[in-house]
Design an enzyme around this catalytic site. Sequence first.
Site, mmCIF file in Angstrom:
data_model
loop_
_atom_site.group_PDB
_atom_site.id
_atom_site.type_symbol
_atom_site.label_atom_id
_atom_site.label_comp_id
_atom_site.label_asym_id
_atom_site.label_seq_id
_atom_site.Cartn_x
_atom_site.Cartn_y
_atom_site.Cartn_z
ATOM 1 C CG ASP A 209 -4.394 -4.560 5.365
ATOM 2 O OD1 ASP A 209 -5.104 -5.093 6.231
ATOM 3 O OD2 ASP A 209 -4.577 -4.707 4.136
ATOM 4 C CD GLU A 453 -0.681 3.145 1.308
ATOM 5 O OE1 GLU A 453 -1.304 3.011 2.365
ATOM 6 O OE2 GLU A 453 -1.092 2.738 0.211
ATOM 7 C CE1 TYR A 506 -5.601 -1.735 -3.333
ATOM 8 C CE2 TYR A 506 -4.472 0.130 -2.333
ATOM 9 C CZ TYR A 506 -4.494 -1.204 -2.707
ATOM 10 O OH TYR A 506 -3.401 -2.002 -2.459
HETATM 11 C C1 GCB Z 1 -2.475 -0.300 0.937
HETATM 12 C C2 GCB Z 1 -1.356 -0.805 1.738
HETATM 13 C C3 GCB Z 1 -1.385 -2.316 1.896
HETATM 14 C C4 GCB Z 1 -2.804 -2.788 2.136
HETATM 15 C C5 GCB Z 1 -3.647 -2.400 0.951
HETATM 16 C C6 GCB Z 1 -5.102 -2.810 1.163
HETATM 17 O O1 GCB Z 1 -2.473 0.805 0.452
HETATM 18 O O2 GCB Z 1 -0.112 -0.383 1.272
HETATM 19 O O3 GCB Z 1 -0.537 -2.680 2.954
HETATM 20 O O4 GCB Z 1 -2.875 -4.163 2.391
HETATM 21 O O5 GCB Z 1 -3.600 -1.022 0.766
HETATM 22 O O6 GCB Z 1 -5.523 -3.851 0.699
HETATM 23 O O7 GCB Z 1 -5.810 -2.075 1.850
#
Ligand code: GCB
Length: 648
Positions: A209, A453, A506
């Site tokens: 990402d 991840e 998240y």
């Molecule tokens: C994650 C990733 C990171 C992303 C983030 C997101 O788990 O490790 O690279 O940018 O989430 O904001 O989705």
Amino acid sequence: MPRPERLGGVFRVLCLCAVFEAACLLDAGMLFPRESSSREVKELNGLWNFRADGSSNRNQGFERAWFKSRLAETGPVIDMPVPASYNDITQDPALRDFIGWVWYEREVVVPAHWIADEGTRVVIRVGSAHYYSVVWVNGVKVTEHKGGHLPFEAEIGAVIRKDPTQPCRITIAVNNTLSLDTLPPGTIQHMTDRTKYPDGYFVQNIFFDFFNYAGIHRPVLLYTTPKAHVEDITVMTDFLDNTGLVNYKVSVQGAASASLKVTLMDKDGRCVASSSGPSGVLKVTDVNLWWPYLMHENPGYLYSMEVRLMAADERSAYEDVYTLPVGIRTVNVTSTQFLINNKPFYFHGVNKHEDSDIRGKGLDWPLIVKDFNLLKWLGANSFRTSHYPYAEEIMQMCDRHGIVVIDECPGVGIKDIRSFGNASLAHHLVVMDELVRRDKNHASVVMWSVANEPAAEMPPADFYFKTLIKHTKDLDPTRPVTFVTDSNYARDKGAPYVDVICVNSYFSWYHDPGHLEVIPIQLNTQFENWYRKYQKPIIQSEYGADTVPGLHNDPPVMFTEEYQKEVLQSYHNVFDQKRKQYVIGELIWNFADFMTSQGIMRVVGNKKGVFSRQRQPKAAAFILKERYWRLANETGRLPPWTKYPCSL
Ligand code: GCB
């Protein structure tokens, strides 16, 4: 009879030596180029000639040997700054999204004495170029390198001495194409449906990402050493009571035999210990330990270790001098704590990216210094180099300012089962070799992260990570190793081999979007499950919410500044309970907004920063600042000038 405490000291030194032998597996070093009385450095930053190879197979540059003559003779060139990503420099969308070979070139005036003196080695060093690079000097290939975030170099003395009347022309071709066995992995997809796509159309798919910025990202320079020179230095440190121990090993190249003098100096330039010989232990009485920012009133204390080599051959005598900054500290992990100098350390920090407007991932000193000022303002004591090694210049800043680093390799987006094959693993091991070789002497680096991840639930992942983590521990037995996980499957896979559990989540964002009320229960469950299974300390290595600066709604809704604040506060409440038990840190995702590839999930990039991409604070930055200073006040000893977190 030695007194018991003396025996303890001897035992400590012996143990350190044993660990040290294990850690010297890397045969070649790559010391950061520094000027000294025997070494000169010439930076090649500035404008280079540039051309992207737009031919359909992207291979015209090789077919027509663009490296053989001046680039301007084989086609049009434009100005390209180095270091910088090339993507955002022009107004051309084709260059922003270009995939394939681009060509850089410039001429350099090499000082006459470098050429005249056959006893001088001249080395070209590229701090990093993304992803695959080939380097020529005056049309002669001198090196190639796979991997976008680590330095590489080549000796070029013989080439430039062939015809000293010629200017030295350096050509670097860089290719950003990713494959299933690059790190990070990617794939090229050819679109063959002519009703939908033009002839020859292809795209690059990535599984991470952030924008796949490309080009020469870090400084290119020439430097010299004498023929007989200090090739590498490894230090490992420990202390006993008031005595610091610096176990060192120096490797020498270009001389059958050499004598060495090793001197350790304190900040005021006073010699505090010395030794001779290629390895040994320097003992420092009344040691000033290296402490993290906000854990001690004098953080980031560095000694200078000067290595002076003397050698001679039938032609001449050589003297080489290299000075390495050394911080004396220890790192240990228990089932509930992370110890620095035997004191519990709580990570209150951030995840970052090397990312900014216009320059992309190019090294930029104003940005680096601004970011360190923001970290200090925030009261952050640490960051993870998500998701690739950052510039050495940044690691040096961390050493000096006492910012603790979890050093991550570019193992991000390993999601396809074919990326767990032998070719991928072999490359991943080499990348860990290169990373440890580069960063092993940084006091700020306290842990290696081998991946972010990965699809750890896939069957080949177990062998892959077992091998990778063992290899990393063999390279450096003094630092814990982790990989960062997001998946609950991974709770049963891969994780047994790590020393610290790093988990990203998240809640109320990717899961139960909009439902802030689920955070306490889900976060609590997450921690309890992991700890029950492994009894290892846990870092919340990512959490956060996308936030468009200036967007407001109360009650909070997703993407507003209010929502980001609420997410953070709900997480913090749980951290406050769990940090009394086994949670040893919290790293916000993310320090600042950053660019990603385009997609329906991203509005001009990832907006989970607590600062905007231009480094202006969102409301959440103030929440974090208040918290981090409170944590620092509770757990650390603040320098007098930071009692009131208003200025540096
Ligand atoms: C994650 C990733 C990171 C992303 C983030 C997101 O788990 O490790 O690279 O940018 O989430 O904001 O989705």
